[in-house]
Design a protein around this motif. Structure first.
Motif, PDB file in Angstrom:
ATOM      1  N   GLU A 481       8.485  20.897  42.702  1.00 34.25           N
ATOM      2  CA  GLU A 481       9.972  20.732  43.322  1.00 34.25           C
ATOM      3  C   GLU A 481      10.109  21.943  44.093  1.00 34.25           C
ATOM      4  O   GLU A 481      10.718  21.977  44.955  1.00 34.25           O
ATOM      5  CB  GLU A 481      10.859  21.289  41.943  1.00 34.25           C
ATOM      6  CG  GLU A 481      10.300  19.729  41.581  1.00 34.25           C
ATOM      7  CD  GLU A 481      11.915  19.183  39.670  1.00 34.25           C
ATOM      8  OE1 GLU A 481      12.932  19.685  40.443  1.00 34.25           O
ATOM      9  OE2 GLU A 481      11.749  19.833  38.867  1.00 34.25           O
ATOM     10  N   VAL A 482       9.521  23.319  43.372  1.00 38.49           N
ATOM     11  CA  VAL A 482       9.877  24.738  44.599  1.00 38.49           C
ATOM     12  C   VAL A 482       9.830  24.228  45.860  1.00 38.49           C
ATOM     13  O   VAL A 482       9.543  24.075  47.465  1.00 38.49           O
ATOM     14  CB  VAL A 482       9.745  25.949  44.168  1.00 38.49           C
ATOM     15  CG1 VAL A 482       9.815  26.601  45.434  1.00 38.49           C
ATOM     16  CG2 VAL A 482      10.517  25.770  43.001  1.00 38.49           C
ATOM     17  N   ALA A 485      10.293  21.550  47.935  1.00 31.69           N
ATOM     18  CA  ALA A 485      12.048  21.407  48.460  1.00 31.69           C
ATOM     19  C   ALA A 485      11.933  22.434  49.632  1.00 31.69           C
ATOM     20  O   ALA A 485      12.172  22.492  50.882  1.00 31.69           O
ATOM     21  CB  ALA A 485      12.801  22.560  47.660  1.00 31.69           C
ATOM     22  N   ARG A 486      10.233  23.104  49.779  1.00 36.12           N
ATOM     23  CA  ARG A 486      10.648  24.340  50.472  1.00 36.12           C
ATOM     24  C   ARG A 486       9.748  24.073  51.433  1.00 36.12           C
ATOM     25  O   ARG A 486       9.266  24.499  53.161  1.00 36.12           O
ATOM     26  CB  ARG A 486       9.991  25.658  50.410  1.00 36.12           C
ATOM     27  CG  ARG A 486      11.408  26.740  49.065  1.00 36.12           C
ATOM     28  CD  ARG A 486      10.579  28.012  48.677  1.00 36.12           C
ATOM     29  NE  ARG A 486      11.150  28.875  49.604  1.00 36.12           N
ATOM     30  CZ  ARG A 486      10.628  29.605  49.560  1.00 36.12           C
ATOM     31  NH1 ARG A 486      10.358  30.389  48.356  1.00 36.12           N
ATOM     32  NH2 ARG A 486      10.969  30.387  50.482  1.00 36.12           N
TER      33      ARG A 486
ATOM     34  N   ASP B  40      14.349  27.991  39.855  1.00 36.08           N
ATOM     35  CA  ASP B  40      13.259  28.089  40.502  1.00 36.08           C
ATOM     36  C   ASP B  40      14.505  27.997  41.892  1.00 36.08           C
ATOM     37  O   ASP B  40      14.264  27.289  42.458  1.00 36.08           O
ATOM     38  CB  ASP B  40      12.158  27.514  40.254  1.00 36.08           C
ATOM     39  CG  ASP B  40      11.243  27.563  39.315  1.00 36.08           C
ATOM     40  OD1 ASP B  40      11.197  28.377  38.958  1.00 36.08           O
ATOM     41  OD2 ASP B  40      11.297  26.370  38.607  1.00 36.08           O
ATOM     42  N   LEU B  41      14.084  29.131  42.428  1.00 34.03           N
ATOM     43  CA  LEU B  41      15.078  28.776  43.154  1.00 34.03           C
ATOM     44  C   LEU B  41      13.573  28.230  45.007  1.00 34.03           C
ATOM     45  O   LEU B  41      12.670  28.759  45.373  1.00 34.03           O
ATOM     46  CB  LEU B  41      15.466  29.915  44.748  1.00 34.03           C
ATOM     47  CG  LEU B  41      16.289  31.284  43.528  1.00 34.03           C
ATOM     48  CD1 LEU B  41      16.466  32.252  44.003  1.00 34.03           C
ATOM     49  CD2 LEU B  41      17.660  30.786  43.183  1.00 34.03           C
ATOM     50  N   VAL B  42      14.727  27.585  46.248  1.00 35.23           N
ATOM     51  CA  VAL B  42      14.226  26.863  47.178  1.00 35.23           C
ATOM     52  C   VAL B  42      14.757  27.414  48.464  1.00 35.23           C
ATOM     53  O   VAL B  42      13.914  27.372  49.089  1.00 35.23           O
ATOM     54  CB  VAL B  42      14.548  25.193  46.691  1.00 35.23           C
ATOM     55  CG1 VAL B  42      13.714  24.974  45.192  1.00 35.23           C
ATOM     56  CG2 VAL B  42      15.874  24.551  46.924  1.00 35.23           C
ATOM     57  N   VAL B  65      15.922  24.120  42.273  1.00 38.71           N
ATOM     58  CA  VAL B  65      15.616  23.259  41.734  1.00 38.71           C
ATOM     59  C   VAL B  65      17.086  22.515  41.004  1.00 38.71           C
ATOM     60  O   VAL B  65      17.321  20.617  40.233  1.00 38.71           O
ATOM     61  CB  VAL B  65      14.417  23.076  40.629  1.00 38.71           C
ATOM     62  CG1 VAL B  65      13.492  23.381  41.857  1.00 38.71           C
ATOM     63  CG2 VAL B  65      14.603  23.727  40.052  1.00 38.71           C
TER      64      VAL B  65
END
Lengths: 495, 131
Positions: A481-482, A485-486, B40-42, B65
């Motif tokens: 997911e990270v 998204a990034r 988890d940072l995006v 997330v």
């Protein structure tokens, strides 16, 4: 069974020269495109499109569609989304040629049927909400919130009042603060108590003549009916503010209580939730809004109006009886093209007419009954912090499980997929740690609810590693997911 | 920086106060507890340098997330520097929250916000209650 070949990317399946249809040679003289169109309108190179046969395209999309979960294939207890069954009769009604084949530029006199339906829908939504006027224009729930806040803004401007604040309790829908900001207000969050209700002291502290609107989700995202609702509305009214009801959870109260009766001045509906329109797939949603009499002049145009028959006779006019009213000088204007997203409104109309007032009340009663039955089973396995009773949904917490066995709400949600259940909503609302938000809706029987509870109980006894690695049976397991998204890949590498 | 030397806001920002020739400054970031909770940072949206911020009002946004969260300015003042390396290296927030993971530096114009901040021990008690 699993067809991986036909679900490759269309560009990868493509072969030069492959076609779905081959046309016979043209039997009239051909002229080059450059003679027919100015050079500025012509691309230098043809677009890069995949070349495929018809069966390939059909197999590609049919196989992809079978990898999906839907209300038609699985129990879908996605809290806050009211994923009830979408009756097929709604689809038949909405696709009748007399409705589906109309053109919005036809004269009103040839659109009397659909205008009558939309007019009656306005009336029904007003009756269900206990409010005086309705606009069907907004395109979705959050768009309805925005339109209603613009109505409030126009109303205060007209009164000559400068009010800049919108209060939003922290158990409201996440779209509320965003809508308030979009409408030019400053959002102030109001805390809720540990029982999940608006903190009255906190509310009183924030009330002032700067407050334009309080946006409340009632029943809240915790599935609780606000016990101080009337008092809250009275206090907001006392400082001259308006009360907005986020109508996403109307399924719990249909025919039992009405927002207009408990103090709301405005509300939106989500026909794709409450009135069984499909979520996506079958077309866009809609977000009709209802308001009190004094806010009615500011509603978006056009409204569908029914001309008084006496006036028609007096003027010697013949019908049209129903027409679109654009002549509303105080209106905030048009917020959507033509009549709004009519397809889903027609499905809502069909649903409302099928159920009638008694049936609608039973919808709410059964939605609440189902949620309470499932709550009584789930809370023996997972704590439900605010949950002795609930309305249409409830929020369990995996926080203890996370601390003791390192099993997260996400792990449980992913593992449920392996057993053929769509995951509940997780990590929302933010006020509950490791939240698992379950809304069974009235569509399900006890058999399904029991099966879900038993699978959940079984999952909680499984090896935690099995849960961390779940789902095991879907075509892909956990996407990154990270990275998605990034660093999303949004086009084919050859593009 | 040592966490015992920092001040914390109830909304999980940490603050280091320094006095320099040009005035008093607050360097701030996100507590280790908050980073862990966000998972988890995006994405991070940093404030612009030169922006005036007001104590207890949102001035920066982090997205994980799970959810999007606001960061609240612990003091009123002007943003004089931001950590430009963060958007491409969000893991720094987790690896070194009180050092390389600093987010912004604010020139303090009003001390009022400072009284709402707490020391590490008090903050830790708050986290235990929330956790």
């Amino acid at each position: 069974m699993k067809n991986t070949q036909d679900t490759e990317l269309l560009f990868d399946l493509s072969r030069p020269g492959r076609r779905a249809a081959r046309l016979p040679a043209c039997d009239v003289p051909e002229r080059p495109l450059s003679e027919l169109l100015p050079s500025t309108a012509l691309a230098q190179t043809p677009p890069n499109l995949p070349e495929l046969s018809e069966p390939q395209v059909v197999r590609h999309f049919v196989n992809l569609s079978t990898q999906n979960m839907s209300v038609d294939t699985h129990f879908y207890p996605l809290g806050s989304c009211t994923m009830k069954y979408n009756p097929k009769r709604n689809e038949r009604a909405a696709s009748l040629p007399g409705l589906a084949d109309l053109h919005p530029y036809q004269p009103d006199s040839t659109l009397q049927g659909i205008l009558q339906i939309l007019y009656e829908l306005q009336e029904m939504l007003q009756e269900i909400s206990g409010l005086a006027a309705c606009s069907l224009q907004p395109a979705a729930g959050a768009h309805g919130e925005l339109a209603a806040l613009l109505v409030a803004s126009a109303y205060f401007r007209d009164l000559g009042q400068k009010r800049s604040i919108v209060l939003v309790p922290d158990n409201a829908h996440g779209t509320n603060p965003a809508s308030a900001t979009m409408a030019g207000f400053q959002t102030v969050s109001i805390k809720t108590t540990s029982a999940g209700f608006v903190d009255m002291a906190e509310l009183t502290a924030h009330l002032s003549e700067q407050v334009a609107v309080l946006m409340i989700t009632n029943p809240s995202t915790l599935g609780l009916f606000e016990p101080n609702m009337r008092q809250i509305a009275d206090q907001v009214h006392a400082v001259g503010g308006l009360v907005y009801l986020d109508g996403a959870n109307m399924n719990a109260i249909l025919g039992i209580t009405r927002p207009g009766d408990f103090g709301a001045d405005m509300q939106h509906y989500n026909p794709h939730k409450t009135f069984s329109g499909p979520h996506g797939g079958g077309g866009p949603g809609a977000g009709p809004i209802c308001v009190t009499e004094r806010l009615a002049p500011y509603l978006p145009v056009p409204l569908v109006v029914r001309q008084n028959e006496q006036d028609l006779q007096k003027n010697g006019d013949s019908p049209p009886v129903y027409r679109l009213d654009f002549s509303r000088p105080k209106s905030i204007g048009q917020v959507r093209a033509f009549f709004g997203n009519v397809g889903v409104l027609l499905r809502a109309y069909a649903y409302l007419r099928t159920h009638g007032p008694e049936g609608l009340r039973r919808v709410a009663e059964n939605a609440v009954l189902n949620a309470n039955y499932l709550l009584s089973r789930v809370k023996t396995m997972l704590p439900v912090p605010q949950g002795d009773r609930c309305m249409h949904e409830f929020v369990a917490s995996a926080a203890q499980l996370k601390a003791e066995k390192n099993i997260s709400a996400m792990d449980i949600a992913k593992r449920l997929l392996d057993y053929g259940f769509h995951a509940p909503t997780v990590y929302f609302p933010l006020t509950v740690a490791e939240a698992i938000m379950i809304e069974p809706t009235e569509s399900e029987g006890k058999q399904t609810l029991d099966a879900f509870a038993e699978v959940l109980s079984h999952i909680l006894q499984e090896d935690p590693q099995l849960l961390h690695d779940a789902p095991h049976t879907t075509s892909i397991s956990r996407p990154d997911e990270v990275r998605a998204a990034r660093h999303p890949i949004l086009s084919h590498p050859e593009e | 920086m040592n966490q015992d030397d920092l001040l914390f806001a109830k909304t999980h920002e940490w603050v280091a106060i320094t006095t320099e020739d040009e005035g008093r400054f607050a360097t701030l970031g996100l507590s280790a507890f908050a980073v862990e909770e966000l998972s988890d940072l995006v994405f991070i949206e940093l404030p612009e340098v030169g922006r005036q911020v007001k104590a207890e009002e949102p001035f920066c946004e982090v997205e994980s997330v799970k959810a999007v969260s606001d960061l609240y300015a612990p003091v009123s003042g002007e943003v004089v520097a931001v950590n430009d390396t963060l958007p491409d290296a969000l893991e720094t927030l987790k690896e070194d929250p009180y050092g390389a993971g600093w987010i912004a530096k604010i020139r303090i114009t009003d001390d009022a916000g400072l009284t709402h901040l707490m020391d590490y021990k008090t903050y830790q008690r708050q986290c235990e209650e929330e956790g």
